[in-house]
Design a protein around this motif. Structure first.
Motif, PDB file in Angstrom:
ATOM      1  N   ARG A  22       0.944  -1.205  -0.054  1.00 43.50           N
ATOM      2  CA  ARG A  22      -0.096   0.046  -0.089  1.00 43.50           C
ATOM      3  C   ARG A  22       0.703   1.270   0.113  1.00 43.50           C
ATOM      4  O   ARG A  22       1.957   1.390   0.579  1.00 43.50           O
ATOM      5  CB  ARG A  22      -1.007  -0.023   1.252  1.00 43.50           C
ATOM      6  CG  ARG A  22      -1.757  -1.186   1.226  1.00 43.50           C
ATOM      7  CD  ARG A  22      -2.942  -1.131   2.456  1.00 43.50           C
ATOM      8  NE  ARG A  22      -4.068  -0.092   2.275  1.00 43.50           N
ATOM      9  CZ  ARG A  22      -5.052  -0.360   1.569  1.00 43.50           C
ATOM     10  NH1 ARG A  22      -5.245  -1.666   1.171  1.00 43.50           N
ATOM     11  NH2 ARG A  22      -5.913   0.347   1.221  1.00 43.50           N
ATOM     12  N   GLY A  23       0.698   2.306  -0.765  1.00 45.24           N
ATOM     13  CA  GLY A  23       1.428   3.683  -0.995  1.00 45.24           C
ATOM     14  C   GLY A  23       2.381   3.287  -2.140  1.00 45.24           C
ATOM     15  O   GLY A  23       3.079   4.296  -2.551  1.00 45.24           O
ATOM     16  N   GLY A  29      -4.871   0.583  -2.311  1.00 46.18           N
ATOM     17  CA  GLY A  29      -3.666   1.603  -1.929  1.00 46.18           C
ATOM     18  C   GLY A  29      -2.636   1.966  -2.756  1.00 46.18           C
ATOM     19  O   GLY A  29      -1.550   2.379  -2.526  1.00 46.18           O
ATOM     20  N   GLU A  48       5.452  10.881  -2.602  1.00 45.45           N
ATOM     21  CA  GLU A  48       4.366  11.197  -1.691  1.00 45.45           C
ATOM     22  C   GLU A  48       3.512  12.598  -2.324  1.00 45.45           C
ATOM     23  O   GLU A  48       2.254  13.029  -1.651  1.00 45.45           O
ATOM     24  CB  GLU A  48       4.611  11.282  -0.259  1.00 45.45           C
ATOM     25  CG  GLU A  48       4.870   9.929   0.066  1.00 45.45           C
ATOM     26  CD  GLU A  48       3.813   8.770   0.221  1.00 45.45           C
ATOM     27  OE1 GLU A  48       2.754   9.313   0.749  1.00 45.45           O
ATOM     28  OE2 GLU A  48       4.048   7.979  -0.355  1.00 45.45           O
ATOM     29  N   SER A 100       0.123  11.661  -3.778  1.00 45.95           N
ATOM     30  CA  SER A 100      -0.743  10.672  -2.891  1.00 45.95           C
ATOM     31  C   SER A 100      -2.064  10.604  -3.215  1.00 45.95           C
ATOM     32  O   SER A 100      -2.735   9.734  -3.126  1.00 45.95           O
ATOM     33  CB  SER A 100      -0.348  10.999  -1.543  1.00 45.95           C
ATOM     34  OG  SER A 100      -0.883  12.318  -1.024  1.00 45.95           O
TER      35      SER A 100
END
Length: 300
Positions: free
Chosen positions: A186-187, A230, A281, A284
């Motif tokens: 996730r991410g 995610g 990020e 995001s």
């Protein structure tokens, strides 16, 4: 009223003249093309790209990382703190060694891997290697591509050529995305390379443009599919970029890039920051998007 009196003291540069402009010297290479003979030499950010810690300790897998956009992305990712496993073809060994040197020089791990993304087994071996070496895949960049100009039209596009274009540009992306997802936390994210050709196809690149349009659709669909997990999925759509693929696949490079409103092709170093942003990020809340870097050509 504000003035530009201080412009000479800033780092701003005129984008029309920041890099070489056509006309370029006549040049021709066999596919897949190499960086060394190109005139002018491409700029991958060797002396200009400065990282700021946007991808610290990320583990990236990048196809077509030996030269062009791929090398620029590998360099930028490394200077942002990522380790990079990248693919190349056997005949691109020397270019791949230079990419590995740049990644290592940035203090990160470089893992060059020979891989033909047209082969499902090789794609699986690549993902297995990344999982074994890195333990996970934080960023997958599907960048490898093939094109071959056919000015004589659709009748000149052989089944062999069409098969190579589709397998390189679509099958490889599909297989690697499918295989990598179980290893993406996730991410993490998947980044695809599409093109201005997806929206404004050149007749002599009909088959290539068709695949680039499919990449846009694949990116939109996969982004919706993986949002719940995610994992973000985005793409970059460059306009003309000065890479070895150009003298290796186009019959005349003299005026390459002149059609862009900025009047020149991009250098790979100008495209790489788009991939950094989408992997970081800072993006995001960005998924299912196509980041256009076309030199001013308007796209939908």
């Amino acid at each position: 009223m504000p003035t530009n009196d201080n412009a000479s003291n800033s780092n701003m540069q005129d984008p029309t003249s920041k890099h070489p402009q056509p006309d370029f010297p006549a040049q021709d290479q066999e596919h897949p093309g190499w960086t060394g003979p190109m005139d002018p030499p491409p700029d991958h950010g060797e002396t200009s790209y400065q990282g700021s810690g946007l991808l610290v300790n990320r583990k990236a897998v990048l196809t077509g990382g030996d030269s062009g956009i791929g090398r620029a992305v590998a360099l930028a990712f490394a200077r942002e703190g990522a380790d990079v496993l990248f693919t190349y073809l056997p005949e691109e060994k020397d270019d791949a060694a230079e990419t590995a040197r740049l990644v290592s020089e940035a203090g990160r791990t470089a893992v060059p891997v020979v891989c033909d993304v047209r082969e499902e087994e090789q794609c699986q071996a690549l993902v297995d290697r990344a999982a074994a070496d890195f333990g996970r895949i934080d960023v997958l960049v599907n960048n490898a591509a093939y094109q071959m100009s056919q000015p004589d039209g659709i009748g000149a596009i052989t089944t062999e050529q069409f098969d190579r274009v589709v397998k390189t540009n679509l099958y490889g992306m599909f297989w690697l995305s499918k295989m990598a997802v179980p290893h993406i936390p996730r991410g993490g994210s998947i980044l695809n390379t599409t093109s201005v050709q997806a929206y404004q196809p050149s007749p002599h690149l009909l088959d290539y443009a068709t695949t680039k349009g499919a990449i846009v659709t694949f990116t939109h669909g996969l982004a919706k599919m993986l949002a719940k997990d995610g994992i973000r999925v985005n793409a970059v759509a460059p306009g003309p970029v000065w890479t070895p693929l150009i003298p290796a696949t186009l019959p005349d490079t003299k005026e390459f890039g002149k059609q862009a409103p900025l009047g020149r092709p991009a250098q790979p170093a100008e495209i790489a920051p788009a991939y950094v942003f989408l992997a970081s990020e800072h993006a995001s809340f960005v998924t299912g998007e196509i980041l256009n870097a076309t030199g001013g050509t308007p796209l939908p």
